[in-house]
Write an enzyme that holds these catalytic residues in place. Structure first.
Site, mmCIF file in Angstrom:
data_model
loop_
_atom_site.group_PDB
_atom_site.id
_atom_site.type_symbol
_atom_site.label_atom_id
_atom_site.label_comp_id
_atom_site.label_asym_id
_atom_site.label_seq_id
_atom_site.Cartn_x
_atom_site.Cartn_y
_atom_site.Cartn_z
ATOM 1 C CG HIS A 138 83.629 134.269 65.618
ATOM 2 N ND1 HIS A 138 84.557 135.503 64.856
ATOM 3 C CD2 HIS A 138 84.123 134.982 66.949
ATOM 4 C CE1 HIS A 138 84.569 136.407 65.867
ATOM 5 N NE2 HIS A 138 84.705 136.002 66.932
ATOM 6 N N GLY A 198 78.300 139.781 67.116
ATOM 7 C CA GLY A 198 78.095 139.778 68.335
ATOM 8 C C GLY A 198 77.495 140.116 68.717
ATOM 9 C CB THR A 199 77.306 144.724 68.753
ATOM 10 O OG1 THR A 199 78.677 144.921 67.678
ATOM 11 C CG2 THR A 199 78.809 143.795 69.636
ATOM 12 C CG HIS A 210 60.631 156.643 58.924
ATOM 13 N ND1 HIS A 210 60.999 157.969 60.410
ATOM 14 C CD2 HIS A 210 58.882 156.432 59.288
ATOM 15 C CE1 HIS A 210 59.528 158.138 60.812
ATOM 16 N NE2 HIS A 210 58.769 157.562 59.906
ATOM 17 N NE ARG A 258 79.883 137.714 71.671
ATOM 18 C CZ ARG A 258 81.086 137.646 70.882
ATOM 19 N NH1 ARG A 258 81.655 138.772 71.051
ATOM 20 N NH2 ARG A 258 81.830 136.831 70.381
ATOM 21 C CG HIS A 260 59.579 158.716 55.176
ATOM 22 N ND1 HIS A 260 60.350 159.538 56.508
ATOM 23 C CD2 HIS A 260 58.655 158.882 56.023
ATOM 24 C CE1 HIS A 260 59.469 159.813 57.814
ATOM 25 N NE2 HIS A 260 58.298 159.261 57.182
ATOM 26 N NE ARG A 300 62.915 163.750 56.980
ATOM 27 C CZ ARG A 300 62.483 163.885 57.311
ATOM 28 N NH1 ARG A 300 61.845 163.044 57.751
ATOM 29 N NH2 ARG A 300 61.554 165.017 57.321
#
Ligand code: RB5
Length: 151
Positions: A9, A66-67, A98, A109, A134, A137
């Site tokens: 949402h 949001g994050t 990488h 947000r 790379h 790894r």
């Protein structure tokens, strides 16, 4: 190229502008929802998008909450997924070069929609580095996931 996209949402508001941006580039988009700003659970979308990529039904996954944190945590639980939270132009570039990320996540947000579209372009234009350090790894991560690496 096929992109699978999902949002909760909080990320819903960015999903349509991202789809329009990709459509202008001729990219096919598989929309996994959500389709409103009604409260919902980000893992549901992270798992759907992650599995599209895992099953090779999509070349790239894009997730917005949001994050961007919850989406990245959840998507990284799907086998074979290397989900990267992009908050800067630098990580947009290096997560591809990488880390060979195959899912990218964003926080509505945290970054503006213009920043997010820029990060998507940077990521898409970057190339996975074939430098041995790379590749090695990323291979270590794959082996750990396949239980061929000491846990
Ligand atoms: C929803 O309020 C929020 O927690 C979610 O969108 C996300 O930011 C979680 O990581």
């Amino acid at each position: 190229m096929i992109v699978s996209i999902g949002a909760d949402h909080a990320g819903f508001i960015y999903k349509e502008p991202i789809k329009e941006h990709l459509a202008k580039k001729g990219i096919q988009v598989l929309d996994e929802g959500t389709n409103s700003d009604q409260a919902t659970d980000y893992p549901d979308y992270a798992f759907k998008v992650g599995n599209r990529v895992k099953n090779q039904q999509a070349d790239l996954g894009i997730l917005i909450c949001g994050t961007g944190v919850g989406m990245s945590i959840a998507a990284n639980k799907v086998e074979g997924i290397r989900a990267a939270l992009l908050e800067t132009e630098f990580t947009a570039e290096s997560s591809k070069t990488h880390n060979h990320a195959n899912v990218i996540t964003f926080g509505s947000r945290v970054n503006t929609i213009d920043e997010v579209l820029k990060f998507i372009d940077i990521f898409m234009n970057a190339k996975e580095s074939d430098a041995i350090r790379h590749v090695g790894r990323v291979e270590k991560i794959n082996k750990y996931e396949e239980k061929k690496w000491e846990k």
